[in-house]
Motif scaffolding. Sequence first.
Motif, PDB file in Angstrom:
ATOM      1  N   MET A   1       0.838  -1.178   0.000  1.00 15.93           N
ATOM      2  CA  MET A   1       0.000   0.000   0.000  1.00 15.93           C
ATOM      3  C   MET A   1       0.882   1.239   0.000  1.00 15.93           C
ATOM      4  SD  MET A   1      -3.286   0.615   0.413  1.00 15.93           S
ATOM      5  CE  MET A   1      -4.310   2.011   0.563  1.00 15.93           C
ATOM      6  N   HIS A   2       0.534   2.193  -0.803  1.00 18.88           N
ATOM      7  CA  HIS A   2       1.275   3.447  -0.891  1.00 18.88           C
ATOM      8  C   HIS A   2       0.787   4.417   0.182  1.00 18.88           C
ATOM      9  CE1 HIS A   2       2.933   2.323  -4.784  1.00 18.88           C
ATOM     10  NE2 HIS A   2       1.735   1.865  -5.078  1.00 18.88           N
ATOM     11  N   SER A   3       1.678   5.258   0.649  1.00 24.23           N
ATOM     12  CA  SER A   3       1.276   6.288   1.591  1.00 24.23           C
ATOM     13  C   SER A   3       0.472   7.354   0.856  1.00 24.23           C
ATOM     14  CB  SER A   3       2.505   6.928   2.224  1.00 24.23           C
ATOM     15  OG  SER A   3       2.135   8.035   2.991  1.00 24.23           O
ATOM     16  N   GLN A   4      -0.598   7.838   1.457  1.00 22.28           N
ATOM     17  CA  GLN A   4      -1.441   8.847   0.826  1.00 22.28           C
ATOM     18  C   GLN A   4      -0.976  10.264   1.146  1.00 22.28           C
ATOM     19  OE1 GLN A   4      -5.521   8.098   1.809  1.00 22.28           O
ATOM     20  NE2 GLN A   4      -5.395   5.975   1.191  1.00 22.28           N
ATOM     21  N   THR A   5       0.014  10.399   1.996  1.00 23.33           N
ATOM     22  CA  THR A   5       0.526  11.715   2.360  1.00 23.33           C
ATOM     23  C   THR A   5       1.830  11.978   1.618  1.00 23.33           C
ATOM     24  OG1 THR A   5      -0.420  11.473   4.562  1.00 23.33           O
ATOM     25  CG2 THR A   5       1.239  13.169   4.288  1.00 23.33           C
ATOM     26  N   ARG A   6       1.897  13.138   0.995  1.00 23.75           N
ATOM     27  CA  ARG A   6       3.096  13.534   0.261  1.00 23.75           C
ATOM     28  C   ARG A   6       3.636  14.830   0.861  1.00 23.75           C
ATOM     29  NH1 ARG A   6       2.401   9.076  -1.604  1.00 23.75           N
ATOM     30  NH2 ARG A   6       2.195   8.529  -3.771  1.00 23.75           N
ATOM     31  N   ASP A   7       4.920  15.040   0.731  1.00 24.18           N
ATOM     32  CA  ASP A   7       5.580  16.257   1.201  1.00 24.18           C
ATOM     33  C   ASP A   7       6.187  16.989   0.020  1.00 24.18           C
ATOM     34  OD1 ASP A   7       5.112  15.427   3.813  1.00 24.18           O
ATOM     35  OD2 ASP A   7       7.061  14.449   3.974  1.00 24.18           O
ATOM     36  N   TYR A   8       6.252  18.303   0.141  1.00 23.12           N
ATOM     37  CA  TYR A   8       7.049  19.056  -0.807  1.00 23.12           C
ATOM     38  C   TYR A   8       7.724  20.201  -0.068  1.00 23.12           C
ATOM     39  CZ  TYR A   8       3.375  22.634  -1.345  1.00 23.12           C
ATOM     40  OH  TYR A   8       2.453  23.609  -1.130  1.00 23.12           O
ATOM     41  N   PHE A   9       8.782  20.692  -0.645  1.00 21.78           N
ATOM     42  CA  PHE A   9       9.630  21.685  -0.008  1.00 21.78           C
ATOM     43  C   PHE A   9       9.599  22.951  -0.862  1.00 21.78           C
ATOM     44  CE2 PHE A   9      11.110  17.408   0.738  1.00 21.78           C
ATOM     45  CZ  PHE A   9      11.159  17.361   2.109  1.00 21.78           C
ATOM     46  N   PRO A  10       8.782  23.941  -0.467  1.00 22.40           N
ATOM     47  CA  PRO A  10       8.673  25.153  -1.264  1.00 22.40           C
ATOM     48  C   PRO A  10       9.960  25.974  -1.215  1.00 22.40           C
ATOM     49  CG  PRO A  10       7.398  25.378   0.736  1.00 22.40           C
ATOM     50  CD  PRO A  10       7.913  23.972   0.699  1.00 22.40           C
ATOM     51  N   TYR A  11      10.113  26.801  -2.222  1.00 24.85           N
ATOM     52  CA  TYR A  11      11.281  27.685  -2.275  1.00 24.85           C
ATOM     53  C   TYR A  11      11.200  28.694  -1.139  1.00 24.85           C
ATOM     54  CZ  TYR A  11      14.383  31.394  -3.773  1.00 24.85           C
ATOM     55  OH  TYR A  11      15.356  32.342  -3.823  1.00 24.85           O
ATOM     56  N   VAL A  12      12.305  28.899  -0.461  1.00 20.18           N
ATOM     57  CA  VAL A  12      12.400  29.899   0.600  1.00 20.18           C
ATOM     58  C   VAL A  12      13.405  30.934   0.137  1.00 20.18           C
ATOM     59  CG1 VAL A  12      13.027  30.321   3.007  1.00 20.18           C
ATOM     60  CG2 VAL A  12      11.866  28.196   2.378  1.00 20.18           C
ATOM     61  N   PRO A  14      15.641  34.470   0.165  1.00 19.09           N
ATOM     62  CA  PRO A  14      16.441  35.120   1.209  1.00 19.09           C
ATOM     63  C   PRO A  14      15.775  36.374   1.773  1.00 19.09           C
ATOM     64  CG  PRO A  14      17.409  35.498  -0.942  1.00 19.09           C
ATOM     65  CD  PRO A  14      16.272  34.549  -1.139  1.00 19.09           C
ATOM     66  N   PHE A  15      14.800  36.952   1.070  1.00 26.47           N
ATOM     67  CA  PHE A  15      14.167  38.188   1.510  1.00 26.47           C
ATOM     68  C   PHE A  15      12.696  37.993   1.855  1.00 26.47           C
ATOM     69  CE2 PHE A  15      17.568  39.351  -1.483  1.00 26.47           C
ATOM     70  CZ  PHE A  15      18.426  39.962  -0.579  1.00 26.47           C
ATOM     71  N   ASP A  16      12.258  36.764   2.140  1.00 24.24           N
ATOM     72  CA  ASP A  16      10.876  36.523   2.520  1.00 24.24           C
ATOM     73  C   ASP A  16      10.583  37.240   3.840  1.00 24.24           C
ATOM     74  OD1 ASP A  16      10.365  34.966   0.338  1.00 24.24           O
ATOM     75  OD2 ASP A  16      10.573  33.054   1.381  1.00 24.24           O
ATOM     76  N   PRO A  17       9.479  37.988   3.913  1.00 21.61           N
ATOM     77  CA  PRO A  17       9.203  38.754   5.133  1.00 21.61           C
ATOM     78  C   PRO A  17       8.670  37.909   6.297  1.00 21.61           C
ATOM     79  CG  PRO A  17       7.464  39.075   3.539  1.00 21.61           C
ATOM     80  CD  PRO A  17       8.524  38.246   2.861  1.00 21.61           C
ATOM     81  N   CYS A  18       8.152  36.726   6.027  1.00 19.60           N
ATOM     82  CA  CYS A  18       7.570  35.891   7.074  1.00 19.60           C
ATOM     83  C   CYS A  18       8.436  34.664   7.315  1.00 19.60           C
ATOM     84  CB  CYS A  18       6.168  35.428   6.662  1.00 19.60           C
ATOM     85  SG  CYS A  18       5.029  36.786   6.404  1.00 19.60           S
ATOM     86  N   PRO A  19       8.340  34.067   8.503  1.00 19.07           N
ATOM     87  CA  PRO A  19       9.076  32.826   8.744  1.00 19.07           C
ATOM     88  C   PRO A  19       8.590  31.747   7.780  1.00 19.07           C
ATOM     89  CG  PRO A  19       8.068  33.631  10.780  1.00 19.07           C
ATOM     90  CD  PRO A  19       7.588  34.498   9.673  1.00 19.07           C
ATOM     91  N   PRO A  20       9.483  31.032   7.150  1.00 21.05           N
ATOM     92  CA  PRO A  20       9.073  30.059   6.130  1.00 21.05           C
ATOM     93  C   PRO A  20       8.516  28.772   6.735  1.00 21.05           C
ATOM     94  CG  PRO A  20      11.438  29.996   6.385  1.00 21.05           C
ATOM     95  CD  PRO A  20      10.929  31.115   7.271  1.00 21.05           C
ATOM     96  N   ILE A  21       7.616  28.152   5.988  1.00 23.13           N
ATOM     97  CA  ILE A  21       7.186  26.784   6.269  1.00 23.13           C
ATOM     98  C   ILE A  21       8.020  25.926   5.327  1.00 23.13           C
ATOM     99  CG2 ILE A  21       5.288  25.147   6.192  1.00 23.13           C
ATOM    100  CD1 ILE A  21       3.395  27.485   6.694  1.00 23.13           C
ATOM    101  N   ARG A  22       8.956  25.207   5.873  1.00 20.71           N
ATOM    102  CA  ARG A  22       9.931  24.498   5.033  1.00 20.71           C
ATOM    103  C   ARG A  22       9.380  23.225   4.403  1.00 20.71           C
ATOM    104  NH1 ARG A  22      14.454  27.288   5.027  1.00 20.71           N
ATOM    105  NH2 ARG A  22      14.953  28.523   6.848  1.00 20.71           N
ATOM    106  N   VAL A  23       8.439  22.556   5.081  1.00 21.30           N
ATOM    107  CA  VAL A  23       7.852  21.330   4.539  1.00 21.30           C
ATOM    108  C   VAL A  23       6.340  21.484   4.536  1.00 21.30           C
ATOM    109  CG1 VAL A  23       7.610  18.842   4.797  1.00 21.30           C
ATOM    110  CG2 VAL A  23       9.746  19.939   5.455  1.00 21.30           C
ATOM    111  N   LYS A  24       5.711  21.285   3.386  1.00 20.86           N
ATOM    112  CA  LYS A  24       4.254  21.310   3.293  1.00 20.86           C
ATOM    113  C   LYS A  24       3.785  19.915   2.889  1.00 20.86           C
ATOM    114  CE  LYS A  24       3.749  26.167   2.314  1.00 20.86           C
ATOM    115  NZ  LYS A  24       3.001  27.166   1.537  1.00 20.86           N
ATOM    116  N   THR A  25       2.596  19.547   3.334  1.00 15.47           N
ATOM    117  CA  THR A  25       2.071  18.216   3.043  1.00 15.47           C
ATOM    118  C   THR A  25       0.731  18.319   2.331  1.00 15.47           C
ATOM    119  OG1 THR A  25       0.973  18.089   5.175  1.00 15.47           O
ATOM    120  CG2 THR A  25       3.194  17.192   5.066  1.00 15.47           C
ATOM    121  N   TYR A  26       0.395  17.279   1.601  1.00  7.48           N
ATOM    122  CA  TYR A  26      -0.907  17.189   0.949  1.00  7.48           C
ATOM    123  C   TYR A  26      -1.292  15.721   0.835  1.00  7.48           C
ATOM    124  CZ  TYR A  26       1.806  16.161  -3.275  1.00  7.48           C
ATOM    125  OH  TYR A  26       2.672  15.606  -4.176  1.00  7.48           O
ATOM    126  N   GLN A  27      -2.579  15.475   0.646  1.00  8.45           N
ATOM    127  CA  GLN A  27      -3.102  14.113   0.543  1.00  8.45           C
ATOM    128  C   GLN A  27      -3.310  13.747  -0.921  1.00  8.45           C
ATOM    129  OE1 GLN A  27      -3.771  11.927   3.079  1.00  8.45           O
ATOM    130  NE2 GLN A  27      -2.893  13.390   4.486  1.00  8.45           N
TER     131      GLN A  27
END
Length: 75
Positions: A1-12, A14-27
């Motif tokens: 059985m495959h896992s239904q949860t996937r991760d991705y790593f959005p671009y962060v 150097p001048f982003d004004p907010c603290p980054p979310i380094r790992v995002k998940t989706y189903q």
Amino acid sequence: MHSQTRDYFPYVGPFDPCPPIRVKTYQVPPQLFMTFQPENLPQYSPMEALKLGTLWPALFSPYDPRLSHLGRGHL
């Protein structure tokens, strides 16, 4: 059985004004892993099917609202 949860790593940047979310998940929907619907799949009872949203256990995908808007590192 495959896992239904996937991760991705959005671009962060150097001048982003907010603290980054380094790992995002989706189903991923479970029907992506079935090439065809086999005959005689096990079925939930009608009341269970109404509660879970599907008649077949093979197509059930649990919903975790915490994963819908936060990265896995925030749990």
